[in-house]
Design an enzyme around this catalytic site. Structure first.
Site, PDB file in Angstrom:
ATOM      1  N   ASP A   1      -4.982  -7.896  -3.520  1.00 36.08           N
ATOM      2  CA  ASP A   1      -5.313  -7.701  -2.110  1.00 36.08           C
ATOM      3  C   ASP A   1      -6.612  -8.402  -1.708  1.00 36.08           C
ATOM      4  O   ASP A   1      -6.649  -9.613  -1.558  1.00 36.08           O
ATOM      5  CB  ASP A   1      -5.356  -6.208  -1.801  1.00 36.08           C
ATOM      6  CG  ASP A   1      -5.389  -5.904  -0.311  1.00 36.08           C
ATOM      7  OD1 ASP A   1      -5.358  -6.846   0.506  1.00 36.08           O
ATOM      8  OD2 ASP A   1      -5.438  -4.725   0.052  1.00 36.08           O
TER       9      ASP A   1
ATOM     10  N   HIS B   1       0.826  -1.209   0.000  1.00 36.38           N
ATOM     11  CA  HIS B   1       0.000   0.000   0.000  1.00 36.38           C
ATOM     12  C   HIS B   1       0.863   1.264   0.000  1.00 36.38           C
ATOM     13  O   HIS B   1       0.773   2.058  -0.913  1.00 36.38           O
ATOM     14  CB  HIS B   1      -1.014   0.038   1.143  1.00 36.38           C
ATOM     15  CG  HIS B   1      -1.940  -1.121   1.168  1.00 36.38           C
ATOM     16  ND1 HIS B   1      -2.752  -1.440   0.098  1.00 36.38           N
ATOM     17  CD2 HIS B   1      -2.183  -2.066   2.110  1.00 36.38           C
ATOM     18  CE1 HIS B   1      -3.450  -2.528   0.374  1.00 36.38           C
ATOM     19  NE2 HIS B   1      -3.123  -2.940   1.587  1.00 36.38           N
TER      20      HIS B   1
END
Length: 434
Positions: free
Chosen positions: A312, A261
C-alpha cells in the site's frame, strides 16, 4: 535453458531438499527433488516470488515524514496530496524505479500499482494522456519487476463532492473517458493493465458498472473498500447500502474483484464477498500505520474469499513483514494463536492472480519462473525450521531473486539499478524541496 539447484525449495506439496528447477522462456519446465548439484546454486530456502497486491509508489516519499503532531488518517492524506501535486512524469519515473527496486530486494516479483495520478496540475491531460502510467511502466522495467497497472477511476472528492484542486489531477471527468484513455495502453511481457474503482466515495453509483465494463474481462478490478468507518457512514447516508452492498446492487461484486483493506465489514458484507468468490487484499503495515483497524481476514477466508497482501503506502516494503502480520494481527484481534497455517500465509503472499498473473505463484512446471531465495543463516533465521521463514525472515534475508526467468538480485545486490537507496534518497529529497 537455465538450471537452478536449490538447497531447499517450497514446492506445492511442501518443502523439499536438493531441488533442480529448469527454466526456459521465462517459465519453469521441470522441478526435480533430491537432484544432483548442478547449474546455478541457490543456498537457503527458495520460495515462489511474492506478489505485492496493492501499491501507491509515490507514497514511498512519505515514509518517516508524517509522524509530527501525532496526526490522523485525514491529516496524513493532506500531506499525501501535497506530495502528489509535486510529481510529473519524469520525477515519478525516477522515484518509482527506486521504489520498485526496493520491492524486488524485499522479495516481491510482481506489483499491482493502484494508479490514480493521471494528469498535469489542474487536471489538464499531458500530450501523451498516459504519460504517468508510462513512467511507471518504464520504472518497473528498469527495476525488473512484473507490473500490473491498476489504472484507477477517480471522479469525485467525496460522495456528491467535486474534486478539489489536487484531485483534479486524478479525474478523467467520467468513467467513459477513463476507459477510453486506459484502452490506449498496450501490454508487454511483464506489463499488464487492469482497472480500479478508487472507492465508493470517489466514483458515483451511476459510474460503477461503467468502470467494471471498461476493464477487460480477463484483467483484475480493484477497489478500496471499507477502509475507514467514515466511508461506511457516508455510503449508508447517501445510498442506504454499505459499500459492499452498493457494489453487489450494481453487479460489480464478482470473482475478479479485489476488495482492498476490507476492514470494517458487516456479516452481510462478508457473505456477499464470499458468495462472489471475490478477493480481499490486506495491507497490514499500512493499516496499522494509519490506524485503520484490523480486518476480519480469517472470517473472510472461511467464507470463501481469497486473500492477498500488499504494501500500500510503502511505509514498510518487506514481503515477510506483511505476510506474518496477517497472522499476528489476527492473534491480537481474536486473542488466539494459530489463526493461519504457514501454507495459508504463503498462499496469500504469493497470490499473483490478484494482480492478473494467474500463471505465477508456484514452483511447478508451467508456472512463471519467479523465484526468491532466502538465507537461513542470518541472526533472524539461524536455527529455524524452514517453514518458519514466514515468521522469522525479513526482506534483508533475501539473497537471490529471479523474475520471469531473469536474475534480478544476486547475493542481495540488485543487478539492474546501482544502489537503489541512493536513488530513493536523492529523489525524495528533491521532491520535498521543490
Amino acid at each position: 535453458m537455465t538450471t537452478y539447484w536449490c538447497e531447499r525449495a517450497w514446492l506445492p506439496d511442501g518443502i523439499a531438499d536438493a531441488v533442480r528447477i529448469e527454466v526456459d522462456g521465462g517459465k519453469i519446465t521441470s522441478v526435480t527433488a533430491n537432484a544432483p548439484r548442478a547449474g546455478t546454486v541457490l543456498n537457503g530456502l527458495t520460495l515462489p516470488g511474492f506478489a505485492n497486491g496493492h501499491s501507491h509508489a509515490f507514497h514511498r516519499a512519505l515514509r518517516g515524514r508524517t509522524h509530527h503532531d501525532r496526526g490522523t488518517f485525514w491529516t496524513w492524506r493532506e500531506r499525501m496530496y501535497s506530495l502528489a501535486s509535486r510529481l510529473d512524469p519524469d520525477s515519478y519515473h525516477r522515484l518509482a524505479r527506486g521504489v520498485y527496486a526496493e520491492m524486488v530486494l524485499a522479495g516481491y516479483t510482481s506489483v499491482g500499482e493502484f494508479h490514480y495520478l493521471h494528469h498535469a496540475p489542474g487536471g489538464k491531460p499531458y500530450a501523451e494522456p498516459n504519460a504517468m502510467g508510462e513512467a511507471l511502466r518504464q520504472a518497473a522495467a528498469d527495476a525488473g519487476i512484473r507490473l500490473t497497472l491498476l489504472d484507477t477511476c477517480y471522479l469525485a472528492g467525496g460522495i456528491g463532492v467535486e474534486p478539489d484542486e489536487v484531485q483534479q489531477r486524478f479525474s478523467d471527468g467520467s468513467a467513459a473517458k477513463w476507459a477510453q484513455r486506459v484502452g490506449e495502453m498496450r501490454e508487454g511481457e511483464t506489463f499488464r493493465v487492469g482497472g480500479a474503482i478508487h472507492s465508493v466515495r470517489a466514483v458515483p453509483e451511476d459510474q460503477l458498472s461503467e468502470v467494471d465494463n471498461g476493464t477487460p474481462e480477463d484483467r483484475p478490478l480493484h477497489i478500496h473498500l471499507s477502509e475507514q468507518r467514515a466511508e461506511n457512514e457516508q455510503c449508508m447516508a447517501a445510498y442506504h447500502w454499505t459499500p459492499t452492498g452498493l457494489l453487489w446492487d450494481n453487479g460489480v461484486l464478482t470473482d475478479r474483484l479485489t476488495a482492498v483493506h476490507a476492514t470494517h465489514l458487516t456479516a452481510g458484507d462478508i457473505k456477499w464477498l464470499g458468495e462472489a468468490r471475490s478477493r480481499a487484499c490486506f495491507c497490514p503495515t499500512t493499516e496499522r500505520d494509519l490506524g485503520d483497524g484490523i480486518g476480519p481476514a480469517r472470517t473472510l477466508l472461511d467464507a470463501g474469499v481469497r486473500l492477498s497482501l500488499g504494501s500500500d503506502s510503502n511505509a514498510v516494503v518487506d514481503a515477510f513483514e506483511e505476510t506474518r502480520a496477517l497472522e499476528l494481527n489476527e492473534r491480537l484481534a481474536s486473542e488466539q494463536r494459530g489463526r493461519f497455517t504457514a501454507e495459508e500465509l504463503l498462499g496469500a503472499a504469493t497470490d499473483h492472480g490478484a494482480v492478473g498473473w494467474d500463471e505465477v505463484g508456484e514452483l511447478a512446471p508451467g508456472a512463471g519462473a519467479d523465484l526468491v531465495t532466502v538465507g537461513l543463516g542470518s541472526v533472524r533465521t539461524a536455527g529455524i525450521e524452514p517453514s518458519g521463514v514466514v515468521f522469522a525472515a525479513s526482506g534483508a534475508d533475501v539473497r537471490d531473486v529471479v523474475v520471469a526467468g531473469r536474475e534480478i538480485v544476486r547475493g542481495g545486490v540488485h543487478q539492474l539499478i546501482d544502489r537503489p537507496e541512493t536513488v530513493l534518497a536523492k529523489e525524495i529529497e528533491a521532491l520535498w524541496q521543490s
